[in-house]
Design a protein around this motif. Structure first.
Motif, PDB file in Angstrom:
ATOM      1  N   UNK A  55       0.823  -1.210   0.000  1.00 32.38           N
ATOM      2  CA  UNK A  55       0.000   0.000   0.000  1.00 32.38           C
ATOM      3  C   UNK A  55       0.862   1.267   0.000  1.00 32.38           C
ATOM      4  N   UNK A  56       2.178   1.106  -0.105  1.00 33.05           N
ATOM      5  CA  UNK A  56       3.065   2.269  -0.105  1.00 33.05           C
ATOM      6  C   UNK A  56       3.305   2.838   1.276  1.00 33.05           C
ATOM      7  N   UNK A  57       3.093   2.039   2.299  1.00 31.21           N
ATOM      8  CA  UNK A  57       3.238   2.490   3.683  1.00 31.21           C
ATOM      9  C   UNK A  57       4.411   1.759   4.356  1.00 31.21           C
ATOM     10  N   UNK A  58       5.572   1.819   3.708  1.00 28.23           N
ATOM     11  CA  UNK A  58       6.749   1.093   4.198  1.00 28.23           C
ATOM     12  C   UNK A  58       7.186   1.578   5.577  1.00 28.23           C
ATOM     13  N   UNK A  88      14.365  -1.030   3.539  1.00 25.11           N
ATOM     14  CA  UNK A  88      14.846  -0.633   2.211  1.00 25.11           C
ATOM     15  C   UNK A  88      13.808   0.229   1.508  1.00 25.11           C
ATOM     16  N   UNK A  89      12.562  -0.226   1.516  1.00 25.81           N
ATOM     17  CA  UNK A  89      11.497   0.520   0.834  1.00 25.81           C
ATOM     18  C   UNK A  89      11.213   1.855   1.511  1.00 25.81           C
ATOM     19  N   UNK A  90      11.523   1.959   2.804  1.00 26.47           N
ATOM     20  CA  UNK A  90      11.340   3.209   3.540  1.00 26.47           C
ATOM     21  C   UNK A  90      12.537   4.149   3.368  1.00 26.47           C
ATOM     22  N   UNK A  91      13.521   3.731   2.560  1.00 26.99           N
ATOM     23  CA  UNK A  91      14.682   4.571   2.310  1.00 26.99           C
ATOM     24  C   UNK A  91      15.774   4.465   3.358  1.00 26.99           C
ATOM     25  N   UNK A 120      20.304 -13.749   2.088  1.00 26.80           N
ATOM     26  CA  UNK A 120      21.421 -13.941   1.159  1.00 26.80           C
ATOM     27  C   UNK A 120      21.025 -13.542  -0.257  1.00 26.80           C
ATOM     28  N   UNK A 121      19.836 -13.933  -0.681  1.00 21.51           N
ATOM     29  CA  UNK A 121      19.368 -13.584  -2.033  1.00 21.51           C
ATOM     30  C   UNK A 121      19.175 -12.074  -2.164  1.00 21.51           C
ATOM     31  N   UNK A 122      18.634 -11.448  -1.121  1.00 18.99           N
ATOM     32  CA  UNK A 122      18.410 -10.003  -1.177  1.00 18.99           C
ATOM     33  C   UNK A 122      19.719  -9.233  -1.279  1.00 18.99           C
ATOM     34  N   UNK A 123      20.768  -9.785  -0.700  1.00 21.25           N
ATOM     35  CA  UNK A 123      22.092  -9.153  -0.791  1.00 21.25           C
ATOM     36  C   UNK A 123      22.856  -9.591  -2.036  1.00 21.25           C
ATOM     37  N   UNK A 124      22.249 -10.476  -2.827  1.00 19.40           N
ATOM     38  CA  UNK A 124      22.909 -10.960  -4.028  1.00 19.40           C
ATOM     39  C   UNK A 124      23.975 -11.989  -3.741  1.00 19.40           C
ATOM     40  N   UNK A 125      23.880 -12.645  -2.580  1.00 21.76           N
ATOM     41  CA  UNK A 125      24.888 -13.626  -2.183  1.00 21.76           C
ATOM     42  C   UNK A 125      24.340 -15.045  -2.186  1.00 21.76           C
ATOM     43  N   UNK A 138       2.396  -2.580  -6.627  1.00 22.32           N
ATOM     44  CA  UNK A 138       2.823  -3.604  -5.687  1.00 22.32           C
ATOM     45  C   UNK A 138       4.304  -3.452  -5.385  1.00 22.32           C
ATOM     46  N   UNK A 139       4.695  -3.865  -4.189  1.00 22.35           N
ATOM     47  CA  UNK A 139       6.103  -3.832  -3.814  1.00 22.35           C
ATOM     48  C   UNK A 139       6.842  -4.894  -4.607  1.00 22.35           C
ATOM     49  N   UNK A 140       8.066  -4.603  -5.048  1.00 22.28           N
ATOM     50  CA  UNK A 140       8.823  -5.612  -5.798  1.00 22.28           C
ATOM     51  C   UNK A 140       9.189  -6.773  -4.907  1.00 22.28           C
ATOM     52  N   UNK A 141       9.358  -7.972  -5.525  1.00 22.39           N
ATOM     53  CA  UNK A 141       9.757  -9.148  -4.777  1.00 22.39           C
ATOM     54  C   UNK A 141      11.200  -9.054  -4.338  1.00 22.39           C
ATOM     55  N   UNK A 142      12.057  -8.502  -5.156  1.00 22.02           N
ATOM     56  CA  UNK A 142      13.471  -8.361  -4.825  1.00 22.02           C
ATOM     57  C   UNK A 142      13.848  -6.899  -4.974  1.00 22.02           C
ATOM     58  N   UNK A 143      14.563  -6.403  -4.004  1.00 19.09           N
ATOM     59  CA  UNK A 143      14.975  -5.019  -4.001  1.00 19.09           C
ATOM     60  C   UNK A 143      16.494  -4.991  -3.995  1.00 19.09           C
ATOM     61  N   UNK A 144      17.119  -4.189  -4.860  1.00 18.32           N
ATOM     62  CA  UNK A 144      18.581  -4.154  -4.839  1.00 18.32           C
ATOM     63  C   UNK A 144      19.069  -3.560  -3.517  1.00 18.32           C
ATOM     64  N   UNK A 145      19.967  -4.265  -2.847  1.00 13.52           N
ATOM     65  CA  UNK A 145      20.432  -3.841  -1.533  1.00 13.52           C
ATOM     66  C   UNK A 145      21.879  -3.400  -1.533  1.00 13.52           C
ATOM     67  N   UNK A 146      22.539  -3.384  -2.663  1.00 11.26           N
ATOM     68  CA  UNK A 146      23.947  -2.984  -2.654  1.00 11.26           C
ATOM     69  C   UNK A 146      24.122  -1.568  -3.119  1.00 11.26           C
TER      70      UNK A 146
END
Length: 146
Positions: A55-58, A88-91, A120-125, A138-146
Motif C-alpha cells: 500500500x506504499x506504507x513502508x 529498504x522501501x522506507x529509504x 542472502x538472495x536479497x544481498x545478491x549472495x 505492488x512492492x517488488x519481490x526483490x529489491x537491490x540492496x547494494x
C-alpha cells in the motif's frame, strides 16, 4: 476453539488476496488476527508488513515489524528478512543492509533458515530469485540492496 491449521492457511491466503486487491483494511484485520492466534510464528506479521508495503506504507510496516520480538530461530529470521525489505522501501538502506548482514552471520553459525536464505538472495549472495513482472502499485519481490 482455536482454528485448525487448514483454517489458518485459508485465512493467510485470504489476507494476501485482500492485500493484492488493494483492500488493505481487510488484509490488516486478517493478519492482526493471525498474529494473535499464532504470536510465535512470523507469517501473520510478515503478512501485515507486506500489506502495508504493497500500500506504499513502508514506514508504518517498519514500525509494526520492529515492535515484534520472536525467539531466535527460523521464525525470527523470516521476520527480520521482511523488516529489512521494509527498511529498504522506507529509504533506510544502511539499516536494511546491516540487518541482512546480521542474518547472514547467524546463518553461518546455524543451519540456514528460509529467512537467512532470503537475506542472502536479497544481498545478491545466494541463488537468484526468478524474475517476474511486478503489478502496478505492488512492492517488488526483490529489491537491490547494494
Amino acid at each position: 476453539m482455536l482454528p485448525e491449521s487448514d483454517d489458518i492457511q485459508l485465512l493467510t491466503q485470504a489476507g494476501f488476496l485482500a492485500a493484492g486487491r488493494g483492500n488493505v483494511a481487510a488484509a490488516l484485520r486478517i493478519f492482526q488476527a493471525l498474529a494473535l492466534l499464532r504470536p510465535d510464528q512470523a507469517f501473520g506479521y510478515v503478512g501485515l508488513g507486506s500489506a502495508l508495503m504493497n500500500a506504499g506504507r513502508a514506514g508504518e510496516a517498519v514500525q509494526r515489524l520492529q515492535s515484534v520480538q520472536l525467539p531466535p530461530g527460523a521464525e525470527a529470521d523470516m521476520l527480520d528478512s521482511f523488516k529489512a525489505v521494509a527498511l529498504q522501501l522506507a529509504g533506510r538502506h544502511s539499516e536494511s543492509r546491516l540487518l541482512l548482514r546480521q542474518l547472514l552471520q547467524r546463518a553461518a553459525t546455524d543451519a540456514p533458515s528460509p529467512g537467512g536464505q532470503l537475506a542472502a538472495r536479497l544481498l545478491g549472495e545466494g541463488p537468484e530469485m526468478p524474475s517476474r513482472p511486478t503489478p502496478a502499485g505492488a512492492a517488488p519481490l526483490a529489491v537491490p540492496f547494494s
